[in-house]
Structures are given as structure tokens and as C-alpha cells.
Write a protein that holds these residues in place. Structure first.
Motif, PDB file in Angstrom:
ATOM      1  N   VAL A 155     -30.586 -24.120   6.255  1.00 21.23           N
ATOM      2  CA  VAL A 155     -29.980 -22.886   5.735  1.00 21.23           C
ATOM      3  C   VAL A 155     -28.615 -22.652   6.419  1.00 21.23           C
ATOM      4  O   VAL A 155     -27.636 -22.285   5.762  1.00 21.23           O
ATOM      5  CB  VAL A 155     -30.932 -21.673   5.973  1.00 21.23           C
ATOM      6  CG1 VAL A 155     -30.234 -20.353   5.710  1.00 21.23           C
ATOM      7  CG2 VAL A 155     -32.184 -21.809   5.113  1.00 21.23           C
ATOM      8  N   SER A 156     -28.553 -22.931   7.705  1.00 22.22           N
ATOM      9  CA  SER A 156     -27.303 -22.699   8.446  1.00 22.22           C
ATOM     10  C   SER A 156     -26.198 -23.645   7.976  1.00 22.22           C
ATOM     11  O   SER A 156     -25.041 -23.237   7.829  1.00 22.22           O
ATOM     12  CB  SER A 156     -27.519 -22.915   9.953  1.00 22.22           C
ATOM     13  OG  SER A 156     -28.620 -22.169  10.392  1.00 22.22           O
ATOM     14  N   ASP A 159     -25.089 -22.524   4.433  1.00 25.20           N
ATOM     15  CA  ASP A 159     -24.272 -21.302   4.464  1.00 25.20           C
ATOM     16  C   ASP A 159     -22.887 -21.570   5.064  1.00 25.20           C
ATOM     17  O   ASP A 159     -21.888 -21.031   4.598  1.00 25.20           O
ATOM     18  CB  ASP A 159     -24.974 -20.211   5.281  1.00 25.20           C
ATOM     19  CG  ASP A 159     -26.121 -19.579   4.493  1.00 25.20           C
ATOM     20  OD1 ASP A 159     -26.217 -19.832   3.279  1.00 25.20           O
ATOM     21  OD2 ASP A 159     -26.925 -18.844   5.091  1.00 25.20           O
ATOM     22  N   ARG A 162     -20.742 -23.440   2.543  1.00 21.43           N
ATOM     23  CA  ARG A 162     -20.337 -22.515   1.459  1.00 21.43           C
ATOM     24  C   ARG A 162     -19.233 -21.585   1.933  1.00 21.43           C
ATOM     25  O   ARG A 162     -18.258 -21.331   1.231  1.00 21.43           O
ATOM     26  CB  ARG A 162     -21.541 -21.679   1.009  1.00 21.43           C
ATOM     27  CG  ARG A 162     -22.526 -22.472   0.178  1.00 21.43           C
ATOM     28  CD  ARG A 162     -23.648 -21.568  -0.273  1.00 21.43           C
ATOM     29  NE  ARG A 162     -24.620 -22.282  -1.085  1.00 21.43           N
ATOM     30  CZ  ARG A 162     -25.691 -21.726  -1.619  1.00 21.43           C
ATOM     31  NH1 ARG A 162     -25.948 -20.450  -1.408  1.00 21.43           N
ATOM     32  NH2 ARG A 162     -26.527 -22.422  -2.349  1.00 21.43           N
ATOM     33  N   GLU A 163     -19.407 -21.056   3.155  1.00 24.27           N
ATOM     34  CA  GLU A 163     -18.456 -20.059   3.668  1.00 24.27           C
ATOM     35  C   GLU A 163     -17.091 -20.683   3.983  1.00 24.27           C
ATOM     36  O   GLU A 163     -16.054 -20.121   3.657  1.00 24.27           O
ATOM     37  CB  GLU A 163     -19.050 -19.447   4.943  1.00 24.27           C
ATOM     38  CG  GLU A 163     -18.221 -18.373   5.571  1.00 24.27           C
ATOM     39  CD  GLU A 163     -18.890 -17.840   6.830  1.00 24.27           C
ATOM     40  OE1 GLU A 163     -20.089 -17.489   6.779  1.00 24.27           O
ATOM     41  OE2 GLU A 163     -18.205 -17.797   7.875  1.00 24.27           O
ATOM     42  N   LYS A 248     -24.703 -19.763  13.116  1.00 22.33           N
ATOM     43  CA  LYS A 248     -25.697 -19.337  12.121  1.00 22.33           C
ATOM     44  C   LYS A 248     -27.098 -19.755  12.552  1.00 22.33           C
ATOM     45  O   LYS A 248     -28.059 -19.013  12.369  1.00 22.33           O
ATOM     46  CB  LYS A 248     -25.358 -19.915  10.739  1.00 22.33           C
ATOM     47  CG  LYS A 248     -24.139 -19.243  10.117  1.00 22.33           C
ATOM     48  CD  LYS A 248     -23.885 -19.703   8.713  1.00 22.33           C
ATOM     49  CE  LYS A 248     -22.588 -19.109   8.159  1.00 22.33           C
ATOM     50  NZ  LYS A 248     -22.624 -17.654   7.956  1.00 22.33           N
ATOM     51  N   ASN A 252     -30.177 -17.319  13.171  1.00 19.84           N
ATOM     52  CA  ASN A 252     -31.453 -17.511  12.475  1.00 19.84           C
ATOM     53  C   ASN A 252     -32.619 -17.628  13.449  1.00 19.84           C
ATOM     54  O   ASN A 252     -33.706 -17.125  13.183  1.00 19.84           O
ATOM     55  CB  ASN A 252     -31.398 -18.754  11.579  1.00 19.84           C
ATOM     56  CG  ASN A 252     -30.626 -18.480  10.298  1.00 19.84           C
ATOM     57  OD1 ASN A 252     -30.612 -17.363   9.804  1.00 19.84           O
ATOM     58  ND2 ASN A 252     -29.964 -19.491   9.764  1.00 19.84           N
ATOM     59  N   LYS A 266     -34.148 -17.621   1.701  1.00 17.17           N
ATOM     60  CA  LYS A 266     -32.811 -18.245   1.591  1.00 17.17           C
ATOM     61  C   LYS A 266     -32.955 -19.738   1.311  1.00 17.17           C
ATOM     62  O   LYS A 266     -32.211 -20.316   0.525  1.00 17.17           O
ATOM     63  CB  LYS A 266     -32.044 -18.092   2.911  1.00 17.17           C
ATOM     64  CG  LYS A 266     -31.212 -16.864   2.989  1.00 17.17           C
ATOM     65  CD  LYS A 266     -30.225 -17.027   4.134  1.00 17.17           C
ATOM     66  CE  LYS A 266     -29.217 -15.930   4.165  1.00 17.17           C
ATOM     67  NZ  LYS A 266     -28.210 -16.123   5.203  1.00 17.17           N
ATOM     68  N   TYR A 267     -33.909 -20.335   2.006  1.00 19.79           N
ATOM     69  CA  TYR A 267     -34.145 -21.778   1.846  1.00 19.79           C
ATOM     70  C   TYR A 267     -34.566 -22.057   0.399  1.00 19.79           C
ATOM     71  O   TYR A 267     -34.082 -22.982  -0.237  1.00 19.79           O
ATOM     72  CB  TYR A 267     -35.255 -22.178   2.827  1.00 19.79           C
ATOM     73  CG  TYR A 267     -35.553 -23.659   2.899  1.00 19.79           C
ATOM     74  CD1 TYR A 267     -34.735 -24.523   3.616  1.00 19.79           C
ATOM     75  CD2 TYR A 267     -36.682 -24.189   2.276  1.00 19.79           C
ATOM     76  CE1 TYR A 267     -35.026 -25.883   3.703  1.00 19.79           C
ATOM     77  CE2 TYR A 267     -36.980 -25.538   2.361  1.00 19.79           C
ATOM     78  CZ  TYR A 267     -36.148 -26.380   3.080  1.00 19.79           C
ATOM     79  OH  TYR A 267     -36.439 -27.726   3.166  1.00 19.79           O
ATOM     80  N   GLY A 270     -31.722 -21.572  -2.006  1.00 17.27           N
ATOM     81  CA  GLY A 270     -30.730 -22.644  -1.893  1.00 17.27           C
ATOM     82  C   GLY A 270     -31.250 -23.976  -2.401  1.00 17.27           C
ATOM     83  O   GLY A 270     -30.503 -24.950  -2.464  1.00 17.27           O
TER      84      GLY A 270
END
Ligand code: BTN
Length: 323
Positions: A155-156, A159, A162-163, A248, A252, A266-267, A270
Motif C-alpha cells: 500500500v505504501s 501510494d 501515485r503521489e 508511509k 501504516n 486500501k489494499y 488498489g
């Protein structure tokens, strides 16, 4: 250390600061100041130099560096950052450090790996230009062994990409990051069990992100399934990308106590697999199924063509996307 004292003066100066001024502030020779500046450059700091005016600290470099990474790290979880030009595997390196009693919070980043490792004993192609890093943890709680560490890292990484790179990456259960149907990053979590408590003594989460590589340079067998992220800012983003993934992940890890469900959600969101047809590959062979969901434990739910449902556990199978 002298180099950091020199750095402090240069950081607090608006413009150039002469070598002789710094040397008299610190009571050392100009040659010692020059050497300190050289050492700082090796760590990734950049200076404008003038024989008349001295030194001036300037913006960041695109090179991976301790300084470049530290600049973006938040909090104090990461105690130490090491940047290596080459290593066999950042995971193996940190597992060895862990076995010698190293405390958690050591982050190791390599510019290339000669023996990069993937899940299930696979090789992870790690040429110069990509990002390869690992973080040493000494978990105080049970993350179901280490399964949730992989989930939280995935997830980290998703993200952070993406960011920072604004790319629509997703997660392919269990530990791959996908871009446009191909793998652009992978995660490998390794751990050692404490035989007295039965818990994890220390764990290493490793992340490899394919950046700026030509697909023709990849080993033949992965050319159809792997890709490398490229683009203007992929050269300059490396320090920030490593730090953001780590920030991140640390967030988390803390959040896990309060709301494990939100992390799994989130996982799930995604996931690039839900609703897709996959080949579930075991030693005995493959079987086609449709992915129907991901459980709260992070296990994958599949429905075979004969209507049979199955819950797949981490490490049990490998999956190949069919459409
Ligand atoms: C996979 O593809 O199955 C996982 C790949 C994980 C690669 C990273 S690169 C940094 C760290 N060091 C390794 O040897 N492996 C991980």
C-alpha cells in the motif's frame, strides 16, 4: 564531526561563505574545511564553489544520497540511512546486520544489486537506475508472521508512486506493483523467528522499483510481464520516492493498531486483480479462476470455472493474469 559543523555554517549562510571564514569560526585549517566539503559532496550535498568567494550550498541532486533521502524523511523511526553503490541484495545485507543485533530503523539503499532477490527464490533484476532499498524492523506485535508487513508495504509503495509520479499503479496480490498490466515494482519481506517467544525477532522489508531501464535490457523471460517506470521526473525523484515509501510504511505501522481494516481496504481498493481471470499456478499445474475478493486477512478469494470457491494464502501459489 567536522563535516557537519561546516555544513551548519553553510546551511545558515544566505550566499557564499569563504573557506577562511569557516576555518577561523571552527579553528581548523582551510584544508580541513576543503576536505569536509569534499566528504559532504560524497554524501550527495551540492555546492557552488568560487576561488574568490568560497562555498555555497545549492539545491538537491538527483543522485541517491543520505542527505537527499533524509531531507524528505519525517519522524525519527529511521535512525540511519546507508547508500551503497553496489550490494548483492539489500535484504540479505540487512538480515545479516539484524543477526548481529542491529537495532530497528536502519534503511539501506543500493544503486544496483548483483543478486537481487524476489519471492519464491526468484532473481530480481536490479540494474543501475532503479531503486532498491530495505528497512530493518523489530516488530513488537504479531503481524500474522509478516504477512501484514507485506500488505502495508505494498500500500505504501502504491501510494508513494501515485503521489510522486502521478501514475495509476495498483497492487497485484500479494507483493507486486503493476502499471498498465505489467510489474514495475516488487516487495520481499524476510524475517527470523525468535525461538523463545515464537514471534518475529527481526524482519526486513525490501522494495525494488524498476526505473529508467529499457525493457530490452531485462532478462528475456520477464520482458512480457515487467516494465520500468520512465519519464522526466523519474531521474530526480529517487530520494523523495524512497523517503515517501518509508514515511508511509512507518505511518501504516502505527495506524495498524487503530484500524487494520482501513489498511486492508486500501489494499483491496488498489488491487488490480479483483474481477479478473487468473491462472492459479501450483506445483501440480495451473487452473483458471476469477478473483472475487480479498479477505480481511489479506487472503485472495477465487472462484474456479466449475463454481468451486477457494481462499488462497500468502506464498501458496503464483498467479498469472489472463485478461
Ligand atoms: C518479487 O519480485 O518477488 C519481490 C522483489 C523484491 C526486490 C527488492 S529490491 C530490494 C530488496 N533486496 C532484494 O534482494 N530484494 C528486495
Amino acid at each position: 564531526m567536522l563535516k557537519y559543523e561546516v555544513l551548519k555554517y553553510l546551511e545558515n549562510s544566505d550566499g557564499f561563505l569563504s573557506g577562511s571564514k569557516i576555518s577561523s569560526f571552527l579553528g581548523v585549517s582551510r584544508n580541513a574545511v576543503w576536505k569536509a566539503v569534499k566528504q559532504l559532496e560524497d554524501e550527495g550535498y551540492c555546492f557552488e564553489k568560487s576561488t574568490r568567494l568560497g562555498y555555497k550550498l545549492i539545491g538537491e541532486t538527483s543522485e541517491l544520497s543520505q542527505y537527499g533521502i533524509r531531507k524528505y524523511l519525517s519522524g525519527d523511526f529511521v535512525r540511519e540511512v546507508e547508500v551503497l553503490d553496489e550490494v548483492s541484495s539489500t535484504n540479505t545485507y540487512l538480515m545479516e546486520r539484524g543477526s548481529k543485533g542491529e537495532k530497528e530503523g536502519l534503511l539501506v539503499v543500493a544503486k544496483r544489486q548483483t543478486g537481487g532477490k524476489g519471492r519464491r527464490g526468484r532473481h530480481f533484476h536490479s540494474p543501475e537506475g532503479g531503486l532498491y532499498f530495505s528497512l530493518l524492523l523489530r516488530p513488537k506485535k504479531d503481524y500474522e508472521g509478516t504477512s501484514y508487513l507485506t500488505v502495508m508495504t505494498a500500500v505504501s509503495v502504491m501510494d508513494a508512486i501515485r503521489e510522486i509520479l502521478h501514475l495509476p499503479v495498483g497492487i497485484k496480490w500479494v507483493n507486486d506493483i503493476y502499471l498498465d498490466g505489467k510489474k514495475c515494482a516488487g516487495i520481499l519481506t524476510e524475517a527470523t523467528v525468535d525461538f523463545e517467544t515464537g514471534g518475529v525477532a527481526y524482519a526486513v522489508v525490501g522494495v525494488g522499483i524498476n526505473l529508467n531501464a529499457k525493457i530490452e535490457s531485462f532478462p528475456k523471460e520477464i520482458r512480457d510481464i515487467a516494465c520500468a517506470i520512465s519519464g522526466e521526473n523519474t531521474y530526480d525523484c529517487k530520494n523523495r520516492l524512497v523517503a515517501t515509501v518509508v514515511n508511509k510504511l512507518v505511518e501504516n505501522l502505527a495506524y495498524f493498531n487503530y484500524d487494520k481494516g482501513a489498511i486492508i481496504e486500501k489494499y483491496r481498493k488498489g488491487s488490480v486483480l479483483i474481477g479478473k481471470r487468473v491462472n492459479v499456478i501450483r506445483e501440480e499445474g495451473g487452473q483458471i479462476a476469477r478473483v472475487s475478493g480479498i479477505t480481511d486477512e489479506g487472503h485472495l478469494l477465487v472462484v474456479y470455472d466449475d463454481g468451486r470457491e477457494e481462499e488462497l494464502y500468502f506464498g501458496e501459489v503464483s498467479l498469472c493474469l489472463k485478461d
